[in-house]
Scaffold this motif. Structure first.
Motif: not given
Length: 689
Positions: A342-370
Motif C-alpha cells: 500500500i503506497i498511500d491511503a486517505n483519511t476515509a480509509a484510515s477511519a474505515f480500517y481502524g489504522y493510521s495512514i502511516p500504519a496502512l502505508c507499511t502494510m501489504n494488501i494481503d494483510r487486510i484482504n482475506t
C-alpha cells in the motif's frame, strides 16, 4: 476479302469476275451434252439450251464465290471480335447520356460484371463522385468537337478497390455514339504517387519539421542552412539567418559555443532569443557528419515553452488530486501491483480500517484482504491490464471484523510508474440482503421442484390409467365382435332356411337384425381404430404433395366411379405422423365424394396457405353442403347428419379427422351452406418439431 476499295474499283472487279465466270461456264458446258427435246429449230434449241446451261453454271460459280467470300468475311469478323473482346483495354460504345450501348470483355471485367448486365447501364455510375464532373465534361466535349478527347477519372467496381482510368473517346460516323477506350493507369498513378511521396517526405524532413533544423559549420559556427520553421520561430528571414552564427541565436552564447566545440549531443534546457529579443526555453539534439569536405552539425531545436507550462499544470493537477484523495469520503488506496504494498491511503480509509495512514502505508494488501495471496496477485494483474476493474472482496478491519467491499480499481501513472487506484465501498448490508433473497429464491425453487415432481407423478398415474382404458377398449371391442359375428351368422342361416316361410314382416325383421349386427360390428371396429390413433406412429417431415398422390391412387376406383375432378395445389412439407396424415386426407376426400349432389360431377379442390406460424389446409367441394346446426356435431363420434338409407357409414370418419388434427397441434372446422357445397379447413404448425 479486300477492304478499302472505291465503288468504281469494286464495279470493275465485278465486271472482270463476270467475264471470268462466263469463260469458266463455257468451258464446263463443252464437257456436257444435252439431249433435251424442243419445239424450236435445232439451231435455236441448241443456242437456248447453251445459254441456259451457261447461265446455270455462272450462278453455281457465283454461289461458290459468294460462299468463299462469306467464309472469309466470317473469319475476318471472328478475328475482329476476338481482337475487340480480348484487347487489354476496355472498349465502350456510349450514348450522348453516357448509357453503355456495347462493350468488350476487358471493359466488363473492368466494371466487375458481365456484359449483358452492364448494357443499358450508365457509365457514370461506375465513376467516382469526385471525378464525375470530369467525365461529364469529357463526354460533352467529345460530342461537340467531333475530335479525339481524353481525361483521367477514378472508377469503382463491385468488390474492388477504386482504380484510375485514362479515357480516350471519339464520336462515331453517325454522330450518335461516342467510342471510348478505357486504359487502367492505376500502376502508373501509384508509381507517380510513390515518387511524389518519397520526394515530399524528403522535403518535409527538413522543410516541414515541427522542430527548427539548423545546419552549422562546426569549425566557424556559421549557419549554412535552416528550414522554414526556423525562420518562423526566430523571426528572421532566410537571408538574415544565413548571415548569423549559432551563438547569435542563444541567450547563453558562451555555453552554446562550448557545446559546439565539445559537440554535446543533447542539451535538455537552454534559452535562446528571437529577433525581437524574446527569450524562450529550448531542447537541443545534435548530430554531426561530413558535407563537401567539412564537418557540419545538424541541430534540432525544439521550443519547450508549452511543455514546461504543461509540466507546471501537471504538478498543479497532482496537488489537486492529492487534495481530493485526502478529503474524499470514500475509502481510497494506492497499491503497487508488483508487490501488493500500500503506497498511500486517505483519511476515509484510515477511519474505515481502524489504522493510521502511516500504519496502512507499511502494510501489504494481503494483510487486510482475506483472499489467498496468489489470488490477490491474479486479480491485481487483471486490474492493471484493464481486463477487469470491478471486484467483490472481503477485508478485515483492525477490530477483526470482516466486511464485504465493492472495489473499483484502475491503473494510473504515479511518479513515473503504473499503480492501482482503488476505491472501496462497504456493501456488507446489501450482500446480506441479497443472500436473504437467494435463500428465498432457493425455497421457491424447491417448492416448484416439489410441485413438478407431484405433477410428474400425477401424469404417470394418468398415463397408467390411459393405458388401462386402451386395453379395456381393445378387449371390449374384441369380445363384443365375437357374439355379434355369431348373431350375424345365425341370422343369415335363419334367412336361408326360412326364407319366404315367415312372411314379409318376418323377413324384414331378420334384415333389421342382420343390419343392426353389422352396423354394431362396424361401430366397435371404428371405436377401436379411434382409440389406437397415434399409438404406434413416429413423427417425421412429410411432403403433403406426395401423401395426397398416394391417397388419390388408393381411391382410384371410387374417384373413377364418381367421375370426380380433383384439383391439388402445391402443398407444404409438415412435421407429423405419415399414416395418420394419409387417413386424414382419405377421410376428407371420400367424404367430399360421398356427399355429392345427384347428377352433378363432384369437383374437389385441395389447397394450403401459410399464415404466420401455421399452415391452413382447405378441402373444398361442390356437394350438398351442410346445415349450420351440424357444423359442431359433425365431428363427434357416431354422429350422422344424413339418413342412413341415403348415405353409407357409421359417423366416425370425421371424428378420426378431428383427433388426428388435434394430435398434430391443430384444429379443424367446416364452412358451407346447404346446397352450396362445403369447405373443410384444418391447421398444422409450420415444422413444429
Amino acid at each position: 476479302m479486300n477492304f478499302g476499295k472505291t465503288k468504281k474499283e469494286m464495279e470493275k472487279d465485278n465486271k472482270s469476275g463476270s467475264a471470268l465466270l462466263r469463260q469458266k461456264a463455257e468451258e464446263l458446258l463443252k464437257k456436257k451434252s444435252s439431249k433435251t427435246a424442243s419445239p424450236f429449230s435445232e439451231v435455236e434449241s441448241l443456242r437456248l439450251i447453251h445459254e441456259l446451261e451457261v447461265h446455270q453454271i455462272e450462278l453455281e460459280l457465283q454461289n461458290e464465290e459468294l460462299r468463299r467470300a462469306w467464309a472469309e468475311a466470317e473469319a475476318a469478323n471472328d478475328k475482329y471480335i476476338r481482337l475487340y473482346d480480348f484487347a487489354p483495354s476496355g472498349y465502350f460504345t456510349l450514348s450522348g447520356k453516357g448509357e453503355i450501348i456495347e462493350l468488350n470483355l476487358s471493359g466488363a471485367r473492368m466494371l466487375g460484371n458481365d456484359r449483358q448486365h452492364l448494357k443499358s447501364s450508365l457509365f457514370g455510375f461506375f465513376v467516382s463522385e469526385e471525378t464525375k464532373p470530369i467525365f461529364s465534361l469529357f463526354l460533352e466535349k467529345a460530342f461537340k468537337s467531333k475530335a479525339k478527347e481524353s481525361c483521367e477519372v477514378t472508377m469503382d467496381s463491385a468488390g474492388n478497390l477504386p482504380f484510375h482510368v485514362l479515357l480516350t473517346g471519339v464520336v462515331s460516323d453517325d454522330e450518335k455514339h461516342c467510342l471510348v477506350t478505357a486504359m487502367d493507369i492505376t500502376e502508373r498513378k501509384q508509381a507517380e504517387k510513390t515518387i511524389n511521396e518519397s520526394e515530399e517526405k524528403f522535403r518535409k524532413v527538413f522543410s516541414c519539421s515541427r522542430d527548427a533544423l539548423i545546419l552549422i559549420d562546426k569549425e566557424t559556427g556559421n549557419i549554412l542552412d535552416a528550414n522554414d520553421y526556423t525562420f518562423r520561430l526566430y523571426g528572421y528571414s532566410r537571408d538574415e539567418i544565413l548571415n548569423l552564427k549559432n551563438t547569435d541565436l542563444s541567450f547563453e552564447p558562451e555555453m552554446t559555443a562550448l557545446a559546439l566545440k565539445e559537440f554535446i549531443e543533447r542539451i535538455e534546457v537552454r534559452y535562446h532569443k528571437k529577433k525581437d529579443g524574446t527569450v524562450f526555453p529550448v531542447d537541443i539534439s545534435a548530430s554531426r557528419f561530413m558535407m563537401n569536405g567539412r564537418e557540419v552539425v545538424l541541430a534540432s531545436i525544439r521550443d519547450i515553452t508549452d511543455r514546461l507550462k504543461t509540466e507546471e499544470l501537471l504538478n498543479l493537477a497532482n496537488k489537486r488530486f492529492k487534495t481530493l484523495f485526502d478529503k474524499n469520503t470514500a475509502a481510497m488506496l494506492l497499491i503497487d501491483p508488483e508487490t501488493g504494498d500500500i503506497i498511500d491511503a486517505n483519511t476515509a480509509a484510515s477511519a474505515f480500517y481502524g489504522y493510521s495512514i502511516p500504519a496502512l502505508c507499511t502494510m501489504n494488501i494481503d494483510r487486510i484482504n482475506t483472499m489467498p495471496a496468489d489470488r490477490i496477485k491474479m486479480e491485481m494483474e487483471k486490474a492493471l491490464n484493464e481486463n477487469r476493474n470491478f471486484f467483490i472482496f472481503r477485508h478485515m478491519l483492525a477490530s477483526g471484523e470482516v466486511r464485504t467491499l465493492e472495489v473499483h480499481s484502475s491503473p494510473i501513472d504515479f511518479q513515473g510508474r503504473r499503480i492501482l487506484f482503488s476505491i472501496m465501498f462497504d456493501v456488507t448490508k446489501r450482500v446480506q440482503a441479497e443472500d436473504k433473497v437467494r435463500k428465498l429464491n432457493k425455497y421457491l425453487e424447491d417448492q416448484v421442484n416439489e410441485r413438478t415432481q407431484t405433477l410428474m407423478k400425477t401424469n404417470k398415474e394418468l398415463l397408467f390409467h390411459l393405458n388401462e382404458i386402451e386395453q379395456f377398449t381393445f378387449l371390449v371391442s374384441h369380445d363384443l365382435q365375437e357374439p355379434l359375428l355369431t348373431m350375424n351368422n345365425f341370422t343369415q342361416l335363419f334367412q336361408e332356411e326360412f326364407a319366404g316361410k315367415l312372411g314379409n314382416d318376418g323377413d324384414q325383421y331378420l334384415r333389421f337384425i342382420s343390419g343392426s349386427a353389422s352396423r354394431m360390428s362396424a361401430m366397435i371396429k371404428g371405436l377401436l381404430d379411434y382409440s389406437l390413433l397415434g399409438n404406434t406412429s413416429t413423427t417425421a417431415s412429410i411432403d403433403c404433395d406426395k401423401i395426397i398422390v398416394k391417397v388419390l391412387a388408393d381411391m382410384g376406383a371410387l374417384i373413377e366411379t364418381a367421375n370426380a375432378s380433383i384439383v391439388v395445389q402445391n402443398l407444404p412439407v409438415v412435421f407429423g405422423m405419415e399414416a395418420e396424415m394419409k387417413l386424414l386426407f382419405h377421410n376428407l376426400v371420400s367424404n367430399a365424394i360421398k356427399f355429392k349432389k345427384p347428377d352433378v360431377r363432384p369437383i374437389i379442390r385441395i389447397s394450403a396457405e401459410q399464415k404466420e406460424s401455421e399452415f391452413i389446409f382447405a378441402i373444398e367441394d361442390n356437394g350438398v353442403g351442410i346445415d349450420e346446426r351440424a357444423k359442431v356435431k359433425i365431428f363427434m363420434l357416431f354422429r350422422q347428419m344424413r339418413k342412413r338409407d341415403e348415405y353409407e357409414g357409421i359417423g366416425i370418419g370425421l371424428a378420426h379427422c378431428k383427433k388426428i388434427v388435434e394430435m398434430h397441434g391443430g384444429k379443424i372446422w367446416v364452412e358451407g351452406e346447404v346446397g352450396r357445397g362445403s369447405t373443410f379447413r384444418f391447421t398444422l404448425p409450420v415444422q413444429n418439431q
